[in-house]
Design a protein around this motif. Structure first.
Motif, PDB file in Angstrom:
ATOM      1  N   LEU A 318      40.590 -44.560 -39.081  1.00  0.00           N
ATOM      2  CA  LEU A 318      40.491 -44.708 -37.629  1.00  0.00           C
ATOM      3  C   LEU A 318      39.995 -43.390 -37.062  1.00  0.00           C
ATOM      4  O   LEU A 318      40.743 -42.405 -36.983  1.00  0.00           O
ATOM      5  CB  LEU A 318      41.858 -45.075 -37.036  1.00  0.00           C
ATOM      6  N   ILE A 319      38.716 -43.338 -36.672  1.00  0.00           N
ATOM      7  CA  ILE A 319      38.112 -42.092 -36.192  1.00  0.00           C
ATOM      8  C   ILE A 319      38.702 -41.736 -34.833  1.00  0.00           C
ATOM      9  O   ILE A 319      38.579 -42.484 -33.859  1.00  0.00           O
ATOM     10  CB  ILE A 319      36.584 -42.228 -36.095  1.00  0.00           C
ATOM     11  N   GLY A 320      39.351 -40.578 -34.767  1.00  0.00           N
ATOM     12  CA  GLY A 320      40.028 -40.149 -33.550  1.00  0.00           C
ATOM     13  C   GLY A 320      41.513 -40.465 -33.563  1.00  0.00           C
ATOM     14  O   GLY A 320      42.233 -40.104 -32.630  1.00  0.00           O
ATOM     15  N   GLY A 321      41.986 -41.122 -34.609  1.00  0.00           N
ATOM     16  CA  GLY A 321      43.401 -41.447 -34.723  1.00  0.00           C
ATOM     17  C   GLY A 321      43.850 -41.304 -36.166  1.00  0.00           C
ATOM     18  O   GLY A 321      43.168 -40.701 -36.997  1.00  0.00           O
ATOM     19  N   HIS A 322      45.003 -41.851 -36.466  1.00  0.00           N
ATOM     20  CA  HIS A 322      45.585 -41.721 -37.795  1.00  0.00           C
ATOM     21  C   HIS A 322      46.356 -42.981 -38.150  1.00  0.00           C
ATOM     22  O   HIS A 322      46.522 -43.869 -37.321  1.00  0.00           O
ATOM     23  CB  HIS A 322      46.542 -40.510 -37.845  1.00  0.00           C
ATOM     24  N   THR A 355      49.986 -45.422 -32.738  1.00  0.00           N
ATOM     25  CA  THR A 355      50.201 -45.433 -31.294  1.00  0.00           C
ATOM     26  C   THR A 355      49.084 -44.624 -30.644  1.00  0.00           C
ATOM     27  O   THR A 355      48.960 -43.409 -30.893  1.00  0.00           O
ATOM     28  CB  THR A 355      51.570 -44.833 -30.936  1.00  0.00           C
ATOM     29  N   PHE A 356      48.270 -45.274 -29.823  1.00  0.00           N
ATOM     30  CA  PHE A 356      47.112 -44.615 -29.223  1.00  0.00           C
ATOM     31  C   PHE A 356      47.560 -43.589 -28.180  1.00  0.00           C
ATOM     32  O   PHE A 356      48.417 -43.880 -27.335  1.00  0.00           O
ATOM     33  CB  PHE A 356      46.173 -45.644 -28.591  1.00  0.00           C
ATOM     34  N   LYS A 357      46.945 -42.393 -28.243  1.00  0.00           N
ATOM     35  CA  LYS A 357      47.375 -41.282 -27.409  1.00  0.00           C
ATOM     36  C   LYS A 357      46.310 -40.800 -26.428  1.00  0.00           C
ATOM     37  O   LYS A 357      46.608 -40.025 -25.528  1.00  0.00           O
ATOM     38  CB  LYS A 357      47.821 -40.114 -28.304  1.00  0.00           C
ATOM     39  N   GLN A 358      45.072 -41.236 -26.636  1.00  0.00           N
ATOM     40  CA  GLN A 358      43.982 -40.847 -25.751  1.00  0.00           C
ATOM     41  C   GLN A 358      43.131 -42.072 -25.423  1.00  0.00           C
ATOM     42  O   GLN A 358      43.007 -42.987 -26.255  1.00  0.00           O
ATOM     43  CB  GLN A 358      43.071 -39.803 -26.432  1.00  0.00           C
ATOM     44  N   VAL A 361      36.755 -44.720 -27.008  1.00  0.00           N
ATOM     45  CA  VAL A 361      36.366 -45.619 -28.080  1.00  0.00           C
ATOM     46  C   VAL A 361      36.765 -45.008 -29.414  1.00  0.00           C
ATOM     47  O   VAL A 361      36.392 -43.873 -29.725  1.00  0.00           O
ATOM     48  CB  VAL A 361      34.849 -45.894 -28.060  1.00  0.00           C
ATOM     49  N   TYR A 362      37.528 -45.739 -30.190  1.00  0.00           N
ATOM     50  CA  TYR A 362      37.917 -45.349 -31.538  1.00  0.00           C
ATOM     51  C   TYR A 362      37.162 -46.250 -32.516  1.00  0.00           C
ATOM     52  O   TYR A 362      37.209 -47.474 -32.386  1.00  0.00           O
ATOM     53  CB  TYR A 362      39.416 -45.538 -31.777  1.00  0.00           C
ATOM     54  N   ALA A 363      36.497 -45.651 -33.480  1.00  0.00           N
ATOM     55  CA  ALA A 363      35.818 -46.442 -34.510  1.00  0.00           C
ATOM     56  C   ALA A 363      36.739 -46.600 -35.712  1.00  0.00           C
ATOM     57  O   ALA A 363      37.228 -45.606 -36.265  1.00  0.00           O
ATOM     58  CB  ALA A 363      34.513 -45.778 -34.921  1.00  0.00           C
ATOM     59  N   ASP A 388      44.641 -36.664 -22.034  1.00  0.00           N
ATOM     60  CA  ASP A 388      45.624 -35.597 -22.210  1.00  0.00           C
ATOM     61  C   ASP A 388      44.919 -34.370 -22.760  1.00  0.00           C
ATOM     62  O   ASP A 388      44.589 -34.290 -23.941  1.00  0.00           O
ATOM     63  CB  ASP A 388      46.729 -36.060 -23.171  1.00  0.00           C
ATOM     64  N   ASN A 389      44.701 -33.366 -21.873  1.00  0.00           N
ATOM     65  CA  ASN A 389      44.009 -32.153 -22.301  1.00  0.00           C
ATOM     66  C   ASN A 389      44.803 -31.365 -23.333  1.00  0.00           C
ATOM     67  O   ASN A 389      44.230 -30.561 -24.077  1.00  0.00           O
ATOM     68  CB  ASN A 389      43.725 -31.244 -21.100  1.00  0.00           C
ATOM     69  N   ALA A 390      46.105 -31.577 -23.398  1.00  0.00           N
ATOM     70  CA  ALA A 390      46.920 -30.847 -24.377  1.00  0.00           C
ATOM     71  C   ALA A 390      46.596 -31.277 -25.805  1.00  0.00           C
ATOM     72  O   ALA A 390      46.841 -30.527 -26.753  1.00  0.00           O
ATOM     73  CB  ALA A 390      48.401 -31.064 -24.081  1.00  0.00           C
ATOM     74  N   LEU A 391      46.038 -32.478 -25.954  1.00  0.00           N
ATOM     75  CA  LEU A 391      45.660 -32.957 -27.276  1.00  0.00           C
ATOM     76  C   LEU A 391      44.207 -32.621 -27.619  1.00  0.00           C
ATOM     77  O   LEU A 391      43.881 -32.378 -28.784  1.00  0.00           O
ATOM     78  CB  LEU A 391      45.869 -34.470 -27.370  1.00  0.00           C
TER      79      LEU A 391
END
Length: 403
Positions: A318-322, A355-358, A361-363, A388-391
């Motif tokens: 999951l690009i941009g996630g885990h 759990t999506f945090k931002q 689009v996630y590929a 969330d700029n902190a991430l």
């Protein structure tokens, strides 16, 4: 006395014994010979070992004590088309259920890639690639009615990797056009499992590579948990079936077209022997889960991603996630945590949770990027919510600089 004609067998049982003999003989053959085999021609002598086992299984069922279903509550599960999941409980309430489901073996012409005009006579359960997701809990019974429409060109069956005995039910569910059968099996192992068509011989690979596969999720009765036993609920399920196709081409490199299901059999076997798919796609076709068909979520949503690959290994990412939690093999073992790319063994289904945090689009891709980019194994999640700029933050926008 020949058990095929034992008067103690019911008409249905005798028919299944005879069918087992025929199909086991066909299982030893490949190519046009298997397709041309007469439907109901018995093989009275020198039965192959598989046929004898099938006969023994049918006879054993006739002689076995009837199952006591008094402790089960009978319910019906309305299956839905992928990527969605049927209505279900995450934590089981009450005692075990006997879950009624219906699958129809639909043969349909399906476009694989609109840009190239590639198409296939897909062999499907309920018209979709993959077949619908089935959900139950450990200890439940699944009671399947499998129906093959009169207009079908081919024989079909179903092998549940989650079940026990008779080739996963494949030995007891062979249906010719115009026939239906009912199979009941108990879910004894928690996890995600493949199901697929397995008529015998080369037809097994042919049917699987034409889309005839899907997944069953058997949840623990008390739901999913982390290593410490804390509950892991989810807000939604994204059911992704990865399908490898081997589409025949003509001498000019154009994809061939066929008038009916099964007509491409010899050409497809030639293409499949190269072990190089022309397409590796999610949910049946290039773009099936991108653009207007993209999966959707909101920041804060927890999504359980169920991934099925009935034929080849895959490496989802999951690009941009885990993968916050990943169950590659079973729900009986604690999940892996914080995984970047997980593994789907060929012939399995598995689950990952995030759990999506931002927003954005996630590929979701097979991280064999050749397959993701060139062959079609890509899906998109479009996630809404507050950034969330902190991430993550773009501190300086791109601009030219002096050498």
């Amino acid at each position: 006395m020949n058990k095929q004609f034992d008067p103690g067998l019911t008409q249905t049982s005798r028919r299944n014994v005879l069918r087992g003999t025929v199909l086991a003989g066909a299982a030893a053959m490949t190519g046009a010979a298997a397709m041309a085999m007469p439907r109901r021609a018995a093989v009275p002598n020198a039965q192959p070992p598989v046929a004898r086992f099938l006969q023994a299984e049918v006879q054993a069922q006739v002689e076995a004590a009837p199952v006591d279903l008094s402790g089960y509550t009978r319910v019906k599960q309305d299956l839905v088309a992928p990527p969605f999941a049927p209505v279900h409980e995450q934590v089981a309430t009450g005692g075990p259920k006997l879950i009624e489901i219906n699958l129809e073996t639909t043969e349909r012409l399906m476009v694989v890639d609109e840009d190239t005009g590639a198409s296939i006579w897909a062999l499907t359960y309920n018209g979709s690639v993959p077949g619908p997701l089935i959900i139950c809990h450990e200890g439940d019974m699944i009671e399947l009615t499998l129906r093959n429409p009169v207009g079908s060109m081919m024989e079909h069956n179903i092998d549940f990797h989650a079940s026990t005995g008779a080739l996963g039910g494949g030995g007891l569910t062979h249906v010719f056009p115009g026939e239906e059968t009912v199979l009941r099996w108990k879910a004894t192992k928690p996890g995600c499992f493949t199901y697929h068509c397995a008529p015998g011989g080369a037809m097994i690979a042919y049917h699987v590579c034409h889309g005839m596969n899907g997944a069953v999720m058997v949840l623990p009765r008390d739901g999913l948990k982390d290593v410490d036993g804390n509950p892991l609920p989810y807000d939604s399920i994204a059911y992704i079936g990865e399908q490898d196709y081997y589409l025949p081409m003509d001498e000019f490199g154009d994809y061939k077209t066929y008038e009916a299901a099964g007509e491409d059999y010899a050409d497809s076997l030639d293409a499949m022997r190269r072990l190089t798919p022309t397409h590796s796609v999610f949910n049946g076709a290039v773009g099936a889960l991108t653009g207007e068909n993209a999966l959707t979520a909101t920041v804060g949503d927890t999504v359980l991603m169920i991934h099925n690959q009935s034929n080849r290994d895959s490496r989802p990412h999951l690009i941009g996630g885990h993968g916050d939690y990943v169950w590659e093999t079973s729900f009986s073992t604690p999940p892996l945590t914080g995984v970047e790319t997980w593994f789907v063994r060929g012939g399995t289904a598995m689950a990952s949770m995030y759990t999506f945090k931002q927003p954005g689009v996630y590929a979701y891709v097979n991280h064999n990027l050749i397959e993701a980019v060139l062959l079609g194994a890509t899906a998109h999640f479009v996630v809404e919510g507050e950034w969330d700029n902190a991430l993550m933050e773009q501190v300086v926008a791109p601009h030219s600089f002096e050498a």
